[in-house]
Design an enzyme around this catalytic site. Structure first.
Site, mmCIF file in Angstrom:
data_model
loop_
_atom_site.group_PDB
_atom_site.id
_atom_site.type_symbol
_atom_site.label_atom_id
_atom_site.label_comp_id
_atom_site.label_asym_id
_atom_site.label_seq_id
_atom_site.Cartn_x
_atom_site.Cartn_y
_atom_site.Cartn_z
ATOM 1 N N GLY A 110 47.820 40.130 22.093
ATOM 2 C CA GLY A 110 46.845 39.059 21.847
ATOM 3 C C GLY A 110 47.544 37.756 22.197
ATOM 4 O O GLY A 110 48.593 37.430 21.620
ATOM 5 N N ARG A 169 49.991 27.591 1.879
ATOM 6 C CA ARG A 169 48.867 26.679 1.602
ATOM 7 C C ARG A 169 48.950 26.199 0.150
ATOM 8 O O ARG A 169 48.789 25.012 -0.139
ATOM 9 C CB ARG A 169 47.539 27.409 1.845
ATOM 10 C CG ARG A 169 47.255 27.577 3.329
ATOM 11 C CD ARG A 169 46.010 28.401 3.609
ATOM 12 N NE ARG A 169 45.706 28.375 5.042
ATOM 13 C CZ ARG A 169 45.022 29.299 5.685
ATOM 14 N NH1 ARG A 169 44.549 30.354 5.030
ATOM 15 N NH2 ARG A 169 44.778 29.185 6.980
ATOM 16 N N HIS A 190 44.123 39.230 1.211
ATOM 17 C CA HIS A 190 44.219 37.928 1.874
ATOM 18 C C HIS A 190 43.045 37.022 1.512
ATOM 19 O O HIS A 190 41.908 37.449 1.504
ATOM 20 C CB HIS A 190 44.247 38.159 3.383
ATOM 21 C CG HIS A 190 44.278 36.910 4.191
ATOM 22 N ND1 HIS A 190 45.050 35.816 3.848
ATOM 23 C CD2 HIS A 190 43.643 36.581 5.333
ATOM 24 C CE1 HIS A 190 44.867 34.876 4.762
ATOM 25 N NE2 HIS A 190 44.020 35.309 5.668
HETATM 26 P P1 A3D Z 1 41.913 34.151 19.639
HETATM 27 O O1 A3D Z 1 42.406 32.820 20.059
HETATM 28 O O2 A3D Z 1 40.501 34.524 19.921
HETATM 29 O O3 A3D Z 1 42.882 35.253 20.286
HETATM 30 C C1 A3D Z 1 42.613 36.618 20.228
HETATM 31 C C2 A3D Z 1 43.032 37.215 21.557
HETATM 32 O O4 A3D Z 1 42.871 38.632 21.475
HETATM 33 C C3 A3D Z 1 42.181 36.735 22.748
HETATM 34 O O5 A3D Z 1 43.023 36.159 23.727
HETATM 35 C C4 A3D Z 1 41.507 38.020 23.261
HETATM 36 O O6 A3D Z 1 41.369 38.057 24.669
HETATM 37 C C5 A3D Z 1 42.492 39.071 22.764
HETATM 38 N N1 A3D Z 1 41.893 40.405 22.678
HETATM 39 C C6 A3D Z 1 40.636 40.752 22.328
HETATM 40 N N2 A3D Z 1 40.491 42.087 22.395
HETATM 41 C C7 A3D Z 1 41.693 42.591 22.782
HETATM 42 C C8 A3D Z 1 42.174 43.897 23.019
HETATM 43 N N3 A3D Z 1 41.392 44.965 22.875
HETATM 44 N N4 A3D Z 1 43.474 44.045 23.377
HETATM 45 C C9 A3D Z 1 44.278 42.969 23.526
HETATM 46 N N5 A3D Z 1 43.880 41.699 23.331
HETATM 47 C C10 A3D Z 1 42.599 41.520 22.952
HETATM 48 O O7 A3D Z 1 42.138 34.374 18.058
HETATM 49 P P2 A3D Z 1 43.340 33.807 17.146
HETATM 50 O O8 A3D Z 1 44.622 33.951 17.884
HETATM 51 O O9 A3D Z 1 42.954 32.482 16.602
HETATM 52 O O10 A3D Z 1 43.247 34.850 15.929
HETATM 53 C C11 A3D Z 1 43.592 36.195 16.124
HETATM 54 C C12 A3D Z 1 43.271 37.036 14.892
HETATM 55 O O11 A3D Z 1 44.049 36.579 13.782
HETATM 56 C C13 A3D Z 1 41.809 36.972 14.417
HETATM 57 O O12 A3D Z 1 41.370 38.263 14.035
HETATM 58 C C14 A3D Z 1 41.875 36.059 13.207
HETATM 59 O O13 A3D Z 1 40.827 36.307 12.290
HETATM 60 C C15 A3D Z 1 43.214 36.456 12.639
HETATM 61 N N6 A3D Z 1 43.816 35.495 11.707
HETATM 62 C C16 A3D Z 1 44.447 36.006 10.609
HETATM 63 C C17 A3D Z 1 45.047 35.171 9.702
HETATM 64 C C18 A3D Z 1 45.740 35.742 8.503
HETATM 65 O O14 A3D Z 1 46.262 35.003 7.709
HETATM 66 C C19 A3D Z 1 45.772 37.169 8.301
HETATM 67 C C20 A3D Z 1 45.003 33.786 9.898
HETATM 68 C C21 A3D Z 1 44.359 33.285 11.024
HETATM 69 C C22 A3D Z 1 43.770 34.160 11.935
#
Ligand code: A3D
Length: 320
Positions: A10, A152, A176
């Site tokens: 990702g 936080r 979480h």
């Molecule tokens: P984002 O910037 O959308 O990045 C996600 C990436 O995943 C994108 O570049 C997509 O192209 C890629 N992707 C989608 N499907 C696939 C796949 N099958 N294989 C490989 N890559 C893929 O999101 P983000 O970076 O802001 O967040 C990522 C995740 O973290 C999300 O699910 C959020 O909800 C989560 N998150 C969790 C927390 C915690 O504290 C646990 C905090 C913030 C975000």
């Protein structure tokens, strides 16, 4: 000695921030992986071009093929979709579960000896599914949430008390965000527990309750402001702290979503608890005594995570 290799599955907002931080900290060479063509390659090249300015040596590679993560020491998973305003983390379950299946297969094939840190939401269910899909040892697969939730909490407390964030420690348990259980009696300013600080007149119980609620809603507050996605700087910093604890065998005591096999009365689930992280991954789960009120909150949190795992099984029965 060869450099460590860190794979980021990702390469979105958190993935890019992770790559930048890992470079700045010289933790190792970095592979950015994504299904989006060009994104991991572009971010990798951009960060690599910052290395002569910031004085760090790291090889950055962007990839759309899992073979590139071969032999990684650490894999950090952010693949999937983040929340938009009005969405709960649980709304992401169906789509991100399918992503975890693909990611788990890629890790199983190419990086079976890695320490895996999952960030994808809904966190406690996704890390549980990722461990099952990948088949990696349970102590080598963890979820990042507690460090962020407690960061936080620490930030808001430091702001309230007008003290350095360095002097504020916080202790959170459970799932979480919405269902997290902040343990105020184990959260301190320079060792002084929060209930004592209320008695000393530093703050009121009412203000403390507001801070706890703001911490629980911390992710939603940022989603509401950003509108197009969720938090990424603090989540990336938190995951890097976990990766560093493993790579440097630091034996850090950190709150993470860890696999429980009877601890806290919980079996075969991932829930936020304090653990020791070193070269052996999760080397020990720390079990503390909870009072009645804390136990009740913890049980409610565990019940909500259990509900998410059931929802995963309904979609993918092989997870049972
Ligand atoms: P984002 O910037 O959308 O990045 C996600 C990436 O995943 C994108 O570049 C997509 O192209 C890629 N992707 C989608 N499907 C696939 C796949 N099958 N294989 C490989 N890559 C893929 O999101 P983000 O970076 O802001 O967040 C990522 C995740 O973290 C999300 O699910 C959020 O909800 C989560 N998150 C969790 C927390 C915690 O504290 C646990 C905090 C913030 C975000």
């Amino acid at each position: 000695m060869a450099r460590n290799k860190i794979a980021l599955i990702g390469s979105g907002m958190i993935g890019g921030t992770l790559a930048h931080l890992i470079g700045l900290k010289e933790l190792g060479d970095i592979v950015l992986f994504d299904i989006a063509e060009g994104t991991p390659q572009g971010k990798g090249l951009d960060i690599a071009q910052s290395s002569p300015v910031d004085d760090f040596d790291a090889k950055l590679v962007g990839a759309n093929d899992y073979a590139a993560i071969g032999g990684s020491d650490v894999v950090i998973v952010t693949a999937g979709v983040p929340r938009k305003p009005g969405m709960s983390r649980d709304d992401l379950l169906g789509i991100n579960l399918k992503v975890m299946e693909q990611v788990g297969a890629g890790i199983k094939k190419y990086a079976p000896n890695a320490f895996v840190i999952c960030i994808t939401n809904p966190l406690d269910a996704m890390v549980w599914a990722l461990q099952k899909f990948s088949g990696l040892p349970k102590n080598m697969v963890v979820g990042m949430a507690g460090i962020l939730d407690s960061a936080r909490f620490r930030y808001f407390l430091a702001d309230e008390f007008k003290v350095s964030v360095e002097d504020v420690t916080a202790f959170v348990l459970g799932g979480h965000g919405d269902s997290m259980v902040p343990l105020t009696r184990y959260s301190t300013v320079a060792g002084i527990p929060l209930p004592d600080l209320v008695k000393m007149g530093w703050t009121s119980q009412e203000k403390l309750d507001q801070i706890v609620q703001r911490t629980r809603d911390g992710g939603a507050e940022i989603v509401g402001l950003l509108k197009t996605g969720s938090a990424f700087y603090a989540p990336a910093s938190s995951a890097v702290q976990m990766a560093e604890a493993f790579l440097k065998d630091k034996k850090r005591v950190l709150p993470v979503a860890a696999h429980l096999s009877g601890q806290y009365g919980v079996k075969d689930m991932y829930v936020g608890v304090p653990v020791i992280i070193g070269a052996g991954g999760v080397e020990r789960v720390i079990e503390i005594d909870l009072n009645k009120a804390e136990e009740k909150q913890f049980e409610a949190s565990v019940a909500s995570v259990a509900g998410l795992c059931e929802a995963c099984i309904a979609i993918a029965p092989n997870l049972k």
